[in-house]
Write a protein that holds these residues in place. Structure first.
Motif, PDB file in Angstrom:
ATOM      1  N   CYS A   1       0.854  -1.190   0.000  1.00  0.00           N
ATOM      2  CA  CYS A   1       0.000   0.000   0.000  1.00  0.00           C
ATOM      3  C   CYS A   1       0.891   1.242   0.000  1.00  0.00           C
ATOM      4  CB  CYS A   1      -0.861  -0.030   1.262  1.00  0.00           C
ATOM      5  SG  CYS A   1      -1.916   1.402   1.514  1.00  0.00           S
TER       6      CYS A   1
ATOM      7  N   THR B   1       0.669   3.577   1.892  1.00  0.00           N
ATOM      8  CA  THR B   1       0.975   3.858   3.300  1.00  0.00           C
ATOM      9  C   THR B   1       2.320   3.257   3.696  1.00  0.00           C
ATOM     10  OG1 THR B   1      -1.333   4.093   3.953  1.00  0.00           O
ATOM     11  CG2 THR B   1       0.183   3.339   5.666  1.00  0.00           C
TER      12      THR B   1
ATOM     13  N   HIS C   1       0.613  -4.269   5.573  1.00  0.00           N
ATOM     14  CA  HIS C   1      -0.644  -4.377   6.326  1.00  0.00           C
ATOM     15  C   HIS C   1      -1.793  -4.838   5.445  1.00  0.00           C
ATOM     16  CE1 HIS C   1      -0.382  -0.298   4.688  1.00  0.00           C
ATOM     17  NE2 HIS C   1      -1.680  -0.422   4.506  1.00  0.00           N
TER      18      HIS C   1
ATOM     19  N   CYS D   1      -6.559  -3.602   3.091  1.00  0.00           N
ATOM     20  CA  CYS D   1      -6.486  -2.171   3.397  1.00  0.00           C
ATOM     21  C   CYS D   1      -7.258  -1.382   2.346  1.00  0.00           C
ATOM     22  CB  CYS D   1      -5.041  -1.668   3.483  1.00  0.00           C
ATOM     23  SG  CYS D   1      -5.006   0.117   3.788  1.00  0.00           S
TER      24      CYS D   1
END
Ligand code: NAD
Ligand code: ZN
Length: 445
Positions: free
Chosen positions: A141, A143, A164, A251
């Motif tokens: 991701c 992130t 994640h 996610c």
């Protein structure tokens, strides 16, 4: 202006930030990563990996040929799932086979993709209320890239195992775990755990919990073969959804599904999606279509245009080619967005979104470009009665529902599978904005 001071207040808020930090520190200590030998060499796109290399991506430094290029679009995969379920049964009986050490992708300081080191690290032990998940696939991701760069005003644990969007099998359960069983196919998501007792957890808004544990940020995440998740928070994966398909939902899917709920766009109304060609964006198009919204996708380049159209976007606007994105959105929607999810990694999109929002509509902030500010004109904000709200992942029911859309075939993540060892190249491709859809890492490669 009030938005700015509100932001500062939130960051200063003593209760949330201090407890957040202490949670970081204790988990960080518990899971501190050893500085053991570096195993880079054997991992990188060797011949064995290439033989099973599902595709070749521009960002991957290996010599895979174009003939291996496969972007997958998956909702369910009966054959894969059947073999995964028998593997899960085997995993249930094989707890004794869990190694002591494992390969993990570790960063010890923020920086560029070269900071990622593949190292032997200890397999963590699940504590009370925790499960150990043998991660088979993990999405990457944006992130994770923010965590690598360290460009958010929130400290990450160090050393850090990122990731994640994990999917795998439960191979060990800690004391007191009753509902999650050995062999269960589960996802580990950004929200690794929450206290379960605060006003936010009690009202199913656990992403606001001041004690929230964030996978791949405040606790080690899914860029390792064995990762810890709180039993209360791992997400059960439906039987007909394969692990590689489930990964990007953990996610990207959950987040956009929840953000669309926040936007409250009605059937046949327009939702506008800056950043529509990315990991979150291409799923947002599909969830929006499944909810009968009409979609304006904003991104750039032929690959992302094709992806957005394939995912069901009614209109595509190329932000690099279109001279006036705001005017174009107003034109195609007949007056502006009924709702907007900003998923773009450029802060410019926020400025544009406040301008193309239709009176009475909701603008949902999802992406977090470094140092981004929202300079909405208070006069227009007021007389247009705009709602601006943040949306941080989703709760456990959102997570289950997001997977149900995949199980039913309404949403099909578009992704490329790459070997675990290519994570640094994935980061480089992401920095360059070259990834359409998602990259999913196969931990076995
Ligand atoms: P991504 O890199 O896959 O996609 C971002 C997309 O934005 C790219 O396709 C890029 O071309 C596009 N873009 C860049 N500049 C643009 C512009 N000016 N106009 C329109 N599009 C533009 O990233 P992702 O994994 O989808 O994540 C997106 C963001 O969402 C990141 O900031 C990430 O941290 C954040 N995120 C937030 C949450 C949450 O809970 N709020 C959850 C997950 C991710
Ligand atoms: Zn994410």
């Amino acid at each position: 202006m009030f938005l700015r001071s509100f932001g500062r207040q939130l960051l200063r808020a003593p209760s949330s930030s201090s407890s957040f930090l202490s949670a970081n520190v204790s988990r960080a200590a518990a899971r501190s990563v050893s500085q053991a030998a570096v195993y880079r060499n054997s991992l990188f796109c060797g011949s064995r990996a290439l033989a099973r290399h599902h595709h070749h991506h521009a960002g991957c430094g290996c010599s895979g040929s174009a003939s291996r290029l496969t972007t997958k679009r998956g909702s369910t995969a009966a054959g894969t799932v059947a073999s995964e379920i028998s593997a899960a049964a085997a995993a249930a009986g094989a707890a004794a086979g869990i190694p002591r050490m494992q390969m993990g992708a570790v960063i010890t300081k923020h920086g560029s993709p070269e900071e990622v080191e593949f190292k032997q690290i200890p397999v963590p032990e699940p504590g009370p209320g925790e499960v150990l998940v043998n991660i088979k696939f993990t999405g990457v991701c944006h992130t994770d890239l923010h965590a690598l760069h360290g460009d958010w005003p929130l400290p990450a644990k160090m050393p850090l195992v990122g990731g994640h969007e994990g999917a795998g099998y439960v191979v060990k359960v800690g004391d007191g775990v009753t509902d999650v069983k050995l062999g269960d196919r589960v996802g580990i998501k950004w929200m690794n755990g929450s206290c379960g007792k605060c006003e936010y957890c009690l009202s199913a808004r656990e992403s606001l919990c001041p004690h929230i544990l964030l996978s791949g940020y405040s606790v080690d995440g899914t860029f390792q073969h064995y990762a810890i998740g709180k039993a209360d928070h791992v997400t059960p994966i439906p039987d007909n959804v394969s692990l590689e398909v489930a990964a990007p939902i953990m996610c990207a899917g959950i987040t956009v599904y929840r953000a669309l709920k926040e936007a409250a766009v009605q059937p046949n109304q327009w939702v506008v999606l800056p950043g529509a060609g990315g990991g979150l964006g291409h799923l947002a198009i599909q969830y929006a279509r499944a909810m009968s919204m009409r979609v304006v996708a904003i991104d750039s380049g032929a690959d992302k245009e094709k992806l957005c159209r394939d995912c069901g976007a009614d209109v595509f606007i190329d932000f690099r080619k279109e001279a006036d994105v705001v005017a174009k959105v107003k034109e195609v929607t007949g007056g502006g967005a009924h709702g907007t999810l900003v998923l773009s990694t450029s802060s410019k999109s926020y400025q544009q979104a406040t301008e193309f929002s239709r009176p009475g509509s909701t603008l949902v902030t999802v992406s977090m470009p470094p140092d981004a500010q929202l300079n909405a004109d208070i006069f227009w904000l007021t007389v247009k009665m705009l709602k601006i709200c943040g949306s941080h992942v989703g709760n456990r029911l959102d997570s289950i529902e997001a997977l149900q859309y995949v199980s039913s075939g309404a949403v099909k993540p578009v992704y490329k599978v790459q070997p675990f060892s290519t994570l640094p190249q994935v980061y480089s491709a992401m920095e360059a904005g070259n990834i359409a859809g998602r990259i999913v890492l196969d931990l076995s490669l």
